[in-house]
Design an enzyme around this catalytic site. Sequence first.
Site, mmCIF file in Angstrom:
data_model
loop_
_atom_site.group_PDB
_atom_site.id
_atom_site.type_symbol
_atom_site.label_atom_id
_atom_site.label_comp_id
_atom_site.label_asym_id
_atom_site.label_seq_id
_atom_site.Cartn_x
_atom_site.Cartn_y
_atom_site.Cartn_z
ATOM 1 N N CYS A 170 -5.668 -10.543 44.648
ATOM 2 C CA CYS A 170 -5.730 -9.856 43.342
ATOM 3 C C CYS A 170 -7.061 -9.159 43.108
ATOM 4 O O CYS A 170 -7.160 -8.268 42.274
ATOM 5 C CB CYS A 170 -5.463 -10.848 42.222
ATOM 6 N N HIS A 203 -7.255 -8.064 35.546
ATOM 7 C CA HIS A 203 -6.101 -8.335 36.391
ATOM 8 C C HIS A 203 -5.035 -9.024 35.547
ATOM 9 O O HIS A 203 -5.323 -9.937 34.776
ATOM 10 C CB HIS A 203 -6.531 -9.230 37.558
ATOM 11 N N ASN A 206 2.561 -9.906 37.634
ATOM 12 C CA ASN A 206 1.365 -9.936 38.473
ATOM 13 C C ASN A 206 1.619 -9.120 39.751
ATOM 14 O O ASN A 206 2.390 -9.536 40.611
ATOM 15 C CB ASN A 206 1.032 -11.398 38.818
HETATM 16 N N1 ACO Z 1 10.363 -22.304 34.317
HETATM 17 C C1 ACO Z 1 10.438 -23.488 33.682
HETATM 18 N N2 ACO Z 1 9.588 -24.495 33.947
HETATM 19 C C2 ACO Z 1 8.650 -24.283 34.864
HETATM 20 C C3 ACO Z 1 8.516 -23.079 35.566
HETATM 21 C C4 ACO Z 1 9.443 -22.059 35.259
HETATM 22 N N3 ACO Z 1 9.392 -20.843 35.863
HETATM 23 N N4 ACO Z 1 7.475 -23.166 36.423
HETATM 24 C C5 ACO Z 1 6.946 -24.389 36.269
HETATM 25 N N5 ACO Z 1 7.668 -25.079 35.343
HETATM 26 C C6 ACO Z 1 7.443 -26.440 34.867
HETATM 27 C C7 ACO Z 1 6.690 -27.285 35.855
HETATM 28 O O1 ACO Z 1 7.560 -27.840 36.813
HETATM 29 C C8 ACO Z 1 6.074 -28.326 34.970
HETATM 30 O O2 ACO Z 1 7.050 -29.293 34.660
HETATM 31 P P1 ACO Z 1 6.646 -30.844 34.490
HETATM 32 O O3 ACO Z 1 5.693 -30.874 33.343
HETATM 33 O O4 ACO Z 1 7.962 -31.495 34.219
HETATM 34 O O5 ACO Z 1 6.010 -31.233 35.800
HETATM 35 C C9 ACO Z 1 5.767 -27.562 33.673
HETATM 36 O O6 ACO Z 1 6.596 -26.363 33.717
HETATM 37 C C10 ACO Z 1 4.316 -27.132 33.539
HETATM 38 O O7 ACO Z 1 3.881 -26.563 34.772
HETATM 39 P P2 ACO Z 1 2.415 -26.051 34.969
HETATM 40 O O8 ACO Z 1 2.233 -25.618 36.382
HETATM 41 O O9 ACO Z 1 1.468 -27.069 34.428
HETATM 42 O O10 ACO Z 1 2.416 -24.774 33.995
HETATM 43 P P3 ACO Z 1 1.217 -23.877 33.582
HETATM 44 O O11 ACO Z 1 1.118 -23.837 32.125
HETATM 45 O O12 ACO Z 1 -0.033 -24.137 34.377
HETATM 46 O O13 ACO Z 1 1.744 -22.419 34.028
HETATM 47 C C11 ACO Z 1 1.316 -20.857 35.800
HETATM 48 C C12 ACO Z 1 1.979 -22.181 35.394
HETATM 49 C C13 ACO Z 1 1.948 -19.753 34.964
HETATM 50 C C14 ACO Z 1 1.567 -20.617 37.267
HETATM 51 C C15 ACO Z 1 -0.221 -20.914 35.523
HETATM 52 O O14 ACO Z 1 -0.755 -22.103 36.054
HETATM 53 C C16 ACO Z 1 -0.994 -19.748 36.089
HETATM 54 O O15 ACO Z 1 -0.836 -18.612 35.657
HETATM 55 N N6 ACO Z 1 -1.890 -19.997 37.057
HETATM 56 C C17 ACO Z 1 -2.766 -18.961 37.617
HETATM 57 C C18 ACO Z 1 -2.032 -18.025 38.532
HETATM 58 C C19 ACO Z 1 -2.986 -17.005 39.103
HETATM 59 O O16 ACO Z 1 -3.831 -16.440 38.398
HETATM 60 N N7 ACO Z 1 -2.930 -16.742 40.401
HETATM 61 C C20 ACO Z 1 -3.929 -15.903 41.044
HETATM 62 C C21 ACO Z 1 -3.484 -14.534 41.222
HETATM 63 S S1 ACO Z 1 -2.114 -14.363 42.321
HETATM 64 C C22 ACO Z 1 -2.691 -13.738 43.863
HETATM 65 O O17 ACO Z 1 -3.848 -13.791 44.185
HETATM 66 C C23 ACO Z 1 -1.650 -13.190 44.812
#
Ligand code: ACO
Length: 336
Positions: free
Chosen positions: A117, A263, A293
Amino acid sequence: MPSLEPASRILGTGHYLPPTVRTNADLEKMVETSDAWIVERTGIHERRIAPEGVVTSDMAAAAAKSALEAAELEAKDLDLIIVGTVTPDMPMPATAVFVQQKLGAGHCPAFDLSAACAGFIFGLSIADQFIRSGAMKNVLVVGVELLSRVVNWEDRTTCVLFGDGAGAVVLGPADGAMLDGKPRGLLSTRIHSDGALAQSLMIPGGGSVTPMGPEVLEQKLHKVHMKGQDIFKVAVKNLYGASKAALDDTGMTPEEIDWICPHQANLRIIDFAATRLGVKMDKVLLNIDKVGNTSSASIPILLDQSLRAGKVRPGHTVLMCALGAGISWGGAIVRM
Ligand code: ACO
């Protein structure tokens, strides 16, 4: 790199988004998720998906053509082509050489860079150094991703996040260009990597560690694997850090910046980082709701859309910041 006297400036921008839209409602039919969860946790409503037959270099070339047109330059005028991507046409050769061919550019050097990214900001920084040294004049920097081909469409924790697209800029010598008594151009770029967090976001299979084979295919090691929480925490801290460092280079305060072009990974990350910088969200450019993203393509797509919409105007200062796999991150400030 601090640069009080800008060496380079953006001569033109362009972007390409494939026409096919995949909505959250579409994803509800593919994995156990909901529109409400995706919108609340990420801010994403829909993303674009490249149709079969379209490859990374096609999208990159389309964005690049548009940027060249805006810069009023021909492909033959390019001295260097840099393509930021983690979804190349193939492992070898570089996607950049296919872009060179598709544009009809001359025999200028053309290479890919892998900073996920942050790829576009890394590309800007490298292009600026070549222009500053006098070795190159016109440099094409493209951020392009075809993430839909490397996402595991059965993994709800990643497949809802990503989209396809390309953005491009042509960077050329600043030549002392001024507007309203202020120099136009790239005022600062800051780039960093921390391999200690490499495990948090990777496509682990298909390389020299685990070459392509039945194990890779069975375990889907050729697809994106991410520990979202690990990235989230460090993203807010490092986006703030790189942005602050870029601001310090220029002696500007956040209030003096016209726009933040971050980003587009997660609306909550953007919100937290802006709050930490003390910037209100009405100064933050956004398109995450429509494109998700798009990794290295994210910033140049948003910048081009904002310029074409007349939101970002000549003379405006724009602070860009990004963090992704590596982890790699950076910040840059440009006066358009
Ligand atoms: N739909 C429903 N539930 C979901 C989904 C979904 N799509 N995805 C995860 N869940 C559930 C999980 O299983 C978890 O359930 P549990 O509590 O029963 O275990 C719950 O939702 C919470 O999951 P978290 O991973 O804690 O959710 P979070 O609020 O952290 O959101 C996310 C996840 C959106 C991925 C976030 O962590 C994020 O944006 N992280 C950064 C991503 C990023 O910036 N990446 C870098 C760039 S990408 C690149 O370089 C190519």
